[in-house]
Write a protein that holds these residues in place. Structure first.
Motif, PDB file in Angstrom:
ATOM      1  N   THR A  31       3.556   6.433 -12.759  1.00  0.00           N
ATOM      2  CA  THR A  31       2.508   6.601 -13.957  1.00  0.00           C
ATOM      3  C   THR A  31       1.239   5.905 -13.470  1.00  0.00           C
ATOM      4  O   THR A  31       0.467   6.311 -14.073  1.00  0.00           O
ATOM      5  N   ASP A  32       1.323   4.727 -12.594  1.00  0.00           N
ATOM      6  CA  ASP A  32       0.412   4.120 -12.402  1.00  0.00           C
ATOM      7  C   ASP A  32      -0.335   4.139 -11.070  1.00  0.00           C
ATOM      8  O   ASP A  32       0.661   3.836  -9.969  1.00  0.00           O
ATOM      9  N   PHE A  33      -1.686   4.485 -10.657  1.00  0.00           N
ATOM     10  CA  PHE A  33      -2.012   4.533  -9.612  1.00  0.00           C
ATOM     11  C   PHE A  33      -1.765   3.448  -8.579  1.00  0.00           C
ATOM     12  O   PHE A  33      -1.587   3.362  -7.516  1.00  0.00           O
ATOM     13  N   PHE A  34      -2.192   2.266  -9.290  1.00  0.00           N
ATOM     14  CA  PHE A  34      -2.232   1.035  -8.504  1.00  0.00           C
ATOM     15  C   PHE A  34      -0.823   0.448  -8.253  1.00  0.00           C
ATOM     16  O   PHE A  34      -0.528   0.027  -7.049  1.00  0.00           O
ATOM     17  N   ALA A  35       0.200   0.698  -9.135  1.00  0.00           N
ATOM     18  CA  ALA A  35       1.567   0.538  -8.724  1.00  0.00           C
ATOM     19  C   ALA A  35       1.969   1.454  -7.770  1.00  0.00           C
ATOM     20  O   ALA A  35       2.755   0.972  -6.574  1.00  0.00           O
ATOM     21  N   ALA A  36       1.701   2.730  -7.728  1.00  0.00           N
ATOM     22  CA  ALA A  36       2.118   3.538  -6.694  1.00  0.00           C
ATOM     23  C   ALA A  36       1.491   3.075  -5.089  1.00  0.00           C
ATOM     24  O   ALA A  36       1.958   3.380  -4.134  1.00  0.00           O
ATOM     25  N   LEU A  37       0.225   2.463  -5.028  1.00  0.00           N
ATOM     26  CA  LEU A  37      -0.407   1.852  -3.887  1.00  0.00           C
ATOM     27  C   LEU A  37       0.587   0.898  -3.170  1.00  0.00           C
ATOM     28  O   LEU A  37       0.596   0.810  -2.049  1.00  0.00           O
ATOM     29  N   PHE A  38       1.356   0.248  -3.934  1.00  0.00           N
ATOM     30  CA  PHE A  38       2.310  -0.811  -3.475  1.00  0.00           C
ATOM     31  C   PHE A  38       3.689  -0.174  -3.332  1.00  0.00           C
ATOM     32  O   PHE A  38       4.480  -0.585  -2.243  1.00  0.00           O
ATOM     33  N   GLY A  39       4.214   0.715  -4.272  1.00  0.00           N
ATOM     34  CA  GLY A  39       5.584   0.943  -4.316  1.00  0.00           C
ATOM     35  C   GLY A  39       5.794   2.838  -3.994  1.00  0.00           C
ATOM     36  O   GLY A  39       7.136   2.747  -3.811  1.00  0.00           O
ATOM     37  N   GLY A  40       4.699   3.316  -4.030  1.00  0.00           N
ATOM     38  CA  GLY A  40       4.870   4.670  -3.661  1.00  0.00           C
ATOM     39  C   GLY A  40       5.216   4.970  -2.109  1.00  0.00           C
ATOM     40  O   GLY A  40       5.678   4.317  -1.530  1.00  0.00           O
ATOM     41  N   GLU A  41       4.860   6.197  -1.799  1.00  0.00           N
ATOM     42  CA  GLU A  41       5.106   6.667  -0.646  1.00  0.00           C
ATOM     43  C   GLU A  41       3.634   6.813   0.216  1.00  0.00           C
ATOM     44  O   GLU A  41       2.589   7.011  -0.613  1.00  0.00           O
ATOM     45  N   THR A  42       3.759   6.923   1.696  1.00  0.00           N
ATOM     46  CA  THR A  42       2.497   7.253   2.142  1.00  0.00           C
ATOM     47  C   THR A  42       2.891   7.987   3.640  1.00  0.00           C
ATOM     48  O   THR A  42       3.956   8.059   3.945  1.00  0.00           O
ATOM     49  N   PHE A  43       1.766   8.613   4.038  1.00  0.00           N
ATOM     50  CA  PHE A  43       2.037   9.326   5.464  1.00  0.00           C
ATOM     51  C   PHE A  43       2.880  10.528   5.089  1.00  0.00           C
ATOM     52  O   PHE A  43       3.601  10.926   6.142  1.00  0.00           O
TER      53      PHE A  43
END
Lengths: 260, 383
Positions: free
Chosen positions: B189-201
């Motif tokens: 739900t939170d963009f900032f949290a996704a920056l750390f806990g989400g996925e990338t590439f």
């Protein structure tokens, strides 16, 4: 005769009861090598520390370009153009010649301290400045630890000159080196001398080395000047005698002769 | 330029061999093998091949790559901080405890709200407040080291205990138990949290899927992306590499670690360099903690245990010399790959007891330290 670049007048330095320098006067001229000779404990180190701003004299005056100056700290001395090359040379053996040459005074683009190093320019300057005093380095990016002792000495000297030293104090520059390296350093000293604008104070134990490059001598013993003069007036015998502390040496020789 | 060099050098070596000539032969190959990261790079290649032979697909399939890189990235983040500080000649043994402390701080705020009853904490607020605290602690550790001239080993060891104790006390005081679990899944739900806990590439796995290499049993896309910590690692390591090798402060860091007296004599603000780097390791530990908290939505008092030693070990494997003044970020990237891979992958090799991984790592560390010492001797003690 040129004006003295730096003139010491009756410098006294006491540490508590101990008088390290008891009224030393000397003059150093640009384009000359001034050899400062004396036995251990003669006061050589104290004198250069006074010149380098590490110690403040108890009394007496230092004149630079005829103006009296007071060096409160090493930075003030180096701002006045006094560059001291100590025995340990202040180098970082694990990084490149260029990085050492510009240590703390890097050429950068952008804001300090994150400015980007202008490596190509710094390499060029390092190579040129080293070459000017006679050492051709193949690769300014080689680690300083891979250089010979003489080359390291040259690096430290070139750095001091490039960053504005007009009086170059060399503290026993030949003492820790092999024969060939010693000659290389002496060659460097002569190269610097031949520029004509830099005064060199050479502290040494070795009268042979002094005789090879010095124009002028000051002999210290027990904190006093026991002799001084220009090279032409002093014979090798005088130099050896004064170096060892003058009269003391004659006494010692007699004492030696008395032992069977 | 070449002509000035020759003019200036008129009297030296015209015709005969001079000292400088002895190093002229160094060609590209010799430069390559003398790079500080070459040992770590070779070790990494050997390891990758051995793992392919011994464990094969499990390590290199889409999920294996994701899992391995997650472990590697985590270690890489703190190893970058440890490496910079070691090059400047100091140690930070508080990294692991700092991870635990930062994780506690964020999780407790997320669960129980901001301090002083300022209302519920957003992920951003929890992170920023925590970062301020950890940077302040990093500053304190660094300041104690430079002011007292005590060994950083002892000072940071003290903080290893102080912070771990403080973490447990804070947990019990504010939370009742030494772990927080069941936080909402902020990264959804939170963009900032996704920056750390989400996925990338994600594109990487999209391409693999498109190539037919990344599908699950149902025929859909299997793995969707790397953990965000991989991106953090690349950003932090990239920035550190740039600072160290291309900027003025990079030269100050090398100078501070190589010969502190000399650096100071030449006007390098060695104390500021060191304090900043203690703050940087605290920063790296905080990022590590954030990626953990926002990925798993949990925190507990044991998080980060022994991580400081792994970070130092990865740095040493990457070619950093313990006494400072020498090392490279690229080497430490390889060091982190070696360490992370072994930690994660040995368990896939069925015929080896997984616990051998520590034995293996210890051996690698010893070999690396010995080879680093050889390099140091070559530079400092002549040839």
């Amino acid at each position: 005769m040129s004006e003295p670049l730096i003139r010491l007048e009756n410098i006294v330095k006491r540490f508590g009861n101990f008088t390290a320098l008891g009224g030393v006067s000397m003059e150093v001229h640009p384009g000359e090598v001034h050899a400062l000779l004396g036995d251990n404990g003669a006061g050589k180190s104290t004198l250069i520390k006074v010149l380098a701003g590490v110690h403040q004299p108890t009394s007496g005056a230092i004149h630079v370009d005829g103006q009296p100056v007071v060096f409160r700290n090493p930075l003030a001395a180096s701002d006045a153009g006094i560059g001291t090359v100590y025995q340990d040379l202040a180098l970082n053996p694990l990084t490149s010649v260029t990085r050492n040459f510009f240590m703390g005074r890097e050429i950068t683009k952008g804001t300090r301290p994150f400015g980007i190093l202008q490596t190509a320019e710094m390499n060029r300057i390092t190579r040129e400045e080293m070459a000017r005093i006679g050492i051709n380095i193949a690769d300014p990016e080689q680690a300083v630890g891979t250089m010979s002792g003489g080359q390291k000495q040259t690096l430290a000297i070139a750095r001091a000159i490039f960053f504005g030293a007009r009086v170059l104090i060399l503290d026993e520059p030949t003492s820790a080196l092999g024969q060939k390296q010693q000659l290389e350093v002496l060659k460097t000293i002569k190269q610097v001398r031949s520029r004509g604008d830099i005064a060199i104070i050479l502290i040494t134990h070795n009268e042979v080395h002094a005789q090879l490059v010095a124009d002028r001598y000051t002999f210290l013993s027990l904190g006093q000047v026991i002799g001084s003069g220009v090279a032409e007036d002093l014979g090798g015998e005088d130099i050896r005698r004064l170096m060892a502390g003058g009269a003391q040496m004659a006494d010692l020789e007699e004492e030696l002769a008395a032992i069977h | 330029m070449a002509s000035t060099t020759e003019n200036g050098a008129g009297s030296v070596g015209a015709g005969h061999q001079s000292e400088a000539d002895r190093l002229k032969e160094a060609g590209w190959f010799s430069r390559l093998v003398h790079r500080p990261e070459i040992g770590a790079f070779s070790g990494m290649v050997v390891l990758l091949v051995l793992l392919a032979l011994a464990a094969g697909d499990v390590v290199y399939n889409p999920l294996g790559i994701k899992n391995n890189l997650a472990i590697i990235a985590q270690l890489g983040i703190i190893a970058t901080g440890a490496c910079m500080l070691m090059i400047a000649g100091e140690f930070d043994l508080s990294i692991g405890s700092m991870i635990g402390f930062a994780g506690m701080s964020m999780a407790v705020m997320l669960k129980w709200g901001l301090p002083f009853g300022l209302g519920p904490a957003s992920p951003l607020a929890a992170f920023l407040i925590t970062l301020c605290i950890t940077l302040a602690i990093g500053w304190l550790i660094g300041t104690i080291v430079v002011r007292t001239r005590l060994s950083s080993f002892i000072v940071s060891l003290s903080f290893l205990f102080i912070l771990r104790g403080a973490t447990e006390v804070c947990f019990r005081t504010f939370n009742g138990s030494t772990q927080v679990s069941g936080l909402p899944d902020y990264k959804q739900t939170d963009f900032f949290a996704a920056l750390f806990g989400g996925e990338t590439f994600q594109w990487f796995y999209d391409v693999l899927f498109w190539l037919g290499l990344n599908f699950n049993r149902a025929g859909g896309q299997w793995v969707t992306g790397f953990d965000a910590k991989v991106a953090w690692w690349l950003v932090i390591a990239g920035a550190a590499w740039f600072v160290l090798s291309r900027t003025q402060v990079g030269n100050w860091i090398y100078a501070t670690g190589g010969n502190e007296e000399a650096a100071r004599a030449n006007g390098v603000p060695t104390d500021k360099v060191k304090v900043s780097l203690f703050m940087f390791t605290a920063f790296c530990a905080t990022i590590f903690a954030a990626t953990q908290v926002f990925d798993t939505n949990t925190a507990d008092a044991a998080k980060g245990n022994l991580k400081e030693l792994e970070a130092i070990a990865a740095s040493v494997v990457g070619g950093v010399i313990l006494s400072g003044g020498f090392g490279s970020i690229i080497g430490v990237v390889f060091g982190a790959v070696i360490f992370g891979l072994v930690q994660n992958s040995v368990f896939y090799i069925s015929w080896i007891d997984g616990s051998y991984y520590r034995t293996f790592l210890g051996t690698v560390l010893l070999v690396a330290a010995l080879s680093n010492e050889t390099i140091r001797k070559r530079f400092t003690g002549g040839i």
